[in-house]
Design an enzyme around this catalytic site. Structure first.
Site, mmCIF file in Angstrom:
data_model
loop_
_atom_site.group_PDB
_atom_site.id
_atom_site.type_symbol
_atom_site.label_atom_id
_atom_site.label_comp_id
_atom_site.label_asym_id
_atom_site.label_seq_id
_atom_site.Cartn_x
_atom_site.Cartn_y
_atom_site.Cartn_z
ATOM 1 C CG ASP A 357 -1.800 1.186 1.346
ATOM 2 O OD1 ASP A 357 -2.668 1.325 0.479
ATOM 3 O OD2 ASP A 357 -1.627 1.977 2.293
ATOM 4 C CD GLU A 393 -2.184 2.232 -3.419
ATOM 5 O OE1 GLU A 393 -3.350 2.581 -3.695
ATOM 6 O OE2 GLU A 393 -1.764 2.161 -2.255
#
Length: 716
Positions: A357, A393
């Site tokens: 993330d 990401e």
């Protein structure tokens, strides 16, 4: 385990590994703190919440440690760190706080968010910043406790499927959301790791030809106090405080530490089904938040080591994540924590990869994102972590944080440009045809220069963060009122199109168009070069009723509605047909980039050809036309230069992809080549079930309906 009143036996122990490690006879405890002047290990009696404090006198390289014979699984514990409380210098030691183990493998209890969790007077939040000492309110009984686990588990010969990227189909899922409402799953297993590997879930994934399930955060996380006050919860879980522990609320077992063997059993079951397990991990920040957050572990153990502090004013935290703090990936012990955590999940929990993330945050050195950062260096040389799937990401909220295409060679990336381009193409945006072609063929403009393959592009159109696929074609605007933030949260620019009506409608024309757009997007995703990712529920039309940020909605709004499998049976069958088509034909999942030129020289047919609907080679003018809506793609199954795993030449059928994003039916003329005499339609998104019985000879025209995609396979 109940601690006896007698003082436990204490041996010096070892400084490595960190955390609490049970060896069958006792437990070694080790915790890092460079700032500490004294550290106490607290053994907690979970029957009456009393503690026995043990001073850790052994310190090696700022690691405080001891070995306690006879202390084993189930023992609750924590640490108290004595040292400076000087926020202006970045130090926030507070021995009145029972601190959780940063390396804790399990946790038990609850946070009550009372004043005892905070190292300041809630009525005077600026007090510590002015040099006043924190109120000495003991947090024991108000916070969770770390738990010693039993590390031994019978893996029964478990082996990772190790599916190559080019053969991978990823399914993004939420542990609770996938299982909470399934009628075939027993009540006690719903929302749990055990429920996730119930045969009905595995059968569903196998029917979709899924090879990897990507789980939204399962590291132990905290439910924000603000959300709890609103009657909401941190449903997504991007609020970690325990990077080694599976989230205990997803365990059917309520025994302290019971989540660990249950998680392992889940992984073992997925592996037996040939499905890899990828974890969505959040190493960019922690649940302690900004300077007014609670003191749970990192802040009280060594604030300046674990967090990036604002230059010139160390009272505050640098925030590249929008959550209040950023982990300090420049500090060696913080880097060690991240790497130790990754290795633990691979070696001890047997997971097959990670999706990072806001990964750009981990790559920031002084300020900018740096491909040569220490984090990337450590991953590159690590013999364990470097061998699993690594998915970035590739952005954060800081300046210069959008880094799609810029990660090193080992990495794959969520391709945000793929998402945006496919959305724009099918909703009819101008001047998208050229970029659509790049995204369809694996985004070589982003990945080839770093020596990566098409599979480096994790292709997705929807994910947990944003609209579901059904909502993408049903809403022009977000509708997040249920989140309690006056619809201010969530992305406002979604590249969505409601097909003429905002939200639910009984207009059959709009309903048909929306269904066709869903089929168009799914078909595009599954014939694109790269690694496709499907969001859970899109295969059966899951809706969040226009809410594009259900991070706090632990309810029917975010859970899978399994009744849709019957209500939208055509869509589910269509998705299964697409994934089967992709799995059966290597022409859609090439290991190398298409070249667009003869593979072996001479006048041989190329591996790919871009054609106008009239069957002519596309010209630059055709590509640049701002009104370009249509293109025909010839994929030559006899021009696959890469060998299979045993070195044999791969030969596949050839395909024609006829894209029509316009508003009228267009006649496509099939090319007449020596390689293809006849064609048979295998997918037609204009049909409610995506089926077609059309066969055509080369050189003949076929009608492709408005806003639809037809896929033809060479039949002779």
């Amino acid at each position: 385990m109940v601690v006896s009143a007698a003082e436990p036996t204490v041996w010096p122990g070892q400084s490595y590994p960190l955390g609490a490690v049970y060896d069958g006879a006792g437990t070694n405890f080790a915790v890092f703190s460079e700032v500490a002047e004294q550290v106490e290990l607290c053994l907690i009696d979970d029957t009456d919440n009393t503690e026995t404090r043990i001073r850790l006198d052994e310190v090696d390289g700022y690691v405080w440690h001891a070995y306690l014979p006879g202390i084993g699984p189930g023992q609750h514990y924590g640490f108290r760190v004595h040292g400076p409380f000087e926020p202006t210098a970045g130090h926030r030691c507070d021995p009145s706080k029972l601190l959780l183990d940063p390396y804790g493998k399990a946790f038990n209890g609850e946070f009550d968010f009372g004043p005892a969790l905070f190292s300041y007077d809630l009525a005077d939040p600026d007090g510590p910043e002015d040099g006043r000492p924190p109120p000495a309110l003991d947090s024991l009984g108000h916070t969770m406790a770390s738990v010693v686990i039993n590390p031994f588990f019978d893996w029964a010969g478990d082996r990772s499927p190790r599916t190559p990227y080019h053969e991978t189909i990823i399914y993004e899922a939420h542990v609770k959301g996938m299982t909470q409402t399934h009628p075939a799953i027993p009540d006690q297993l719903r929302g749990t790791y055990a429920g996730l590997v119930h045969p009905v879930i595995i059968d569903h994934l196998k029917s979709l030809n899924v090879t990897a399930i990507e789980l939204m955060p399962v590291h132990q996380f905290l439910h924000d106090h603000r959300l709890l006050q609103l009657g909401l919860r941190n449903y997504w879980g991007y609020n970690t405080f325990g990077f080694f522990a599976p989230h205990n609320q997803y365990a059917a077992s309520r025994a302290p530490g019971g989540a660990v063997p249950e998680f392992k059993a889940m992984v073992r079951a997925f592996h037996r089904a040939g499905i890899e397990v990828i974890l969505d991990v959040v190493y960019n920040h922690t649940a302690e938040g900004h300077h007014l957050g609670p003191t749970l572990n990192f802040r009280g153990i060594d604030n300046a080591a674990y967090y990036r502090l604002t230059e010139g004013d160390k009272r505050f935290y640098t925030d590249y994540t929008g959550t209040g703090n950023s982990l300090n990936a420049r500090h060696p012990h913080t880097l060690q924590l991240i790497m130790d955590s990754l290795r633990y999940w691979v070696t001890e929990m047997h997971v097959d990869g990670f999706r990072f993330d806001l990964a750009s945050t981990l790559a920031r050195e002084l300020h900018d994102v740096d491909r040569l950062s220490a984090f990337f260096d450590l991953v590159q040389q690590d013999p364990v972590v470097s061998q699993v799937k690594l998915i970035a990401e590739p952005w954060d909220v800081g300046e210069g944080g959008y880094q799609v295409g810029n990660f090193p060679g080992l990495w794959t990336e969520w391709n945000g440009k793929y998402r945006d381009t496919v959305r724009d193409y099918w909703r009819g945006e101008r001047e998208t045809l050229g970029e659509f072609g790049s995204r369809l063929t694996g985004s070589s403009d982003l990945y080839e220069a770093t020596g990566r393959r098409p599979s480096a592009s994790i292709n997705f159109v929807t994910c947990h963060d944003g609209f579901t696929l059904t909502d993408l074609v049903s809403y022009n605007q977000k509708h997040n009122e249920a989140n309690g933030e006056d619809n201010r949260d969530g992305e406002s620019y979604n590249r969505s199109w409601n097909c003429g009506v905002e939200g639910p409608t009984d207009d059959p024309t709009v309903i048909a168009l929306r269904a066709r757009q869903i089929r168009n997007i799914l078909a595009t995703l599954l014939v694109s070069q790269g690694t496709p990712m499907i969001m859970h529920g899109d295969e059966m039309g899951r809706t969040q009723h226009g809410n594009n940020n259900v991070y706090c909605q632990d309810s029917e709004l975010s859970w899978m509605d399994w009744s849709l499998a019957e209500a939208n049976a055509d869509l589910l069958r269509f998705t299964r047909t697409l994934t089967a088509l992709r799995s059966a034909h290597p022409v859609f999942r090439r290991r190398r980039f298409l070249q667009g030129r003869p593979i072996r020289g001479g006048d041989e047919v190329r591996d790919i050809a871009w054609l106008t609907p009239a069957g002519h080679e596309m010209t630059r003018q055709d590509w640049d036309s701002e009104f370009g809506r249509c293109v025909m793609v010839f994929l030559n199954g006899e021009a696959l230069p890469e060998p299979d795993a045993r070195g044999r030449r791969i030969v596949d059928d050839s395909f024609l992809l006829c894209f029509n994003a316009g508003e009228t039916t267009v006649e496509f003329v099939t090319p007449n080549t020596e390689y293809a005499r006849d064609w048979a339609a295998v997918i037609d998104t204009a049909d409610a079930a995506g089926r077609s019985a059309l066969t055509v000879q080369a050189g003949q025209a076929i009608p492709v309906g408005p806003r639809s995609l037809m896929i033809l396979q060479k039949s002779r």
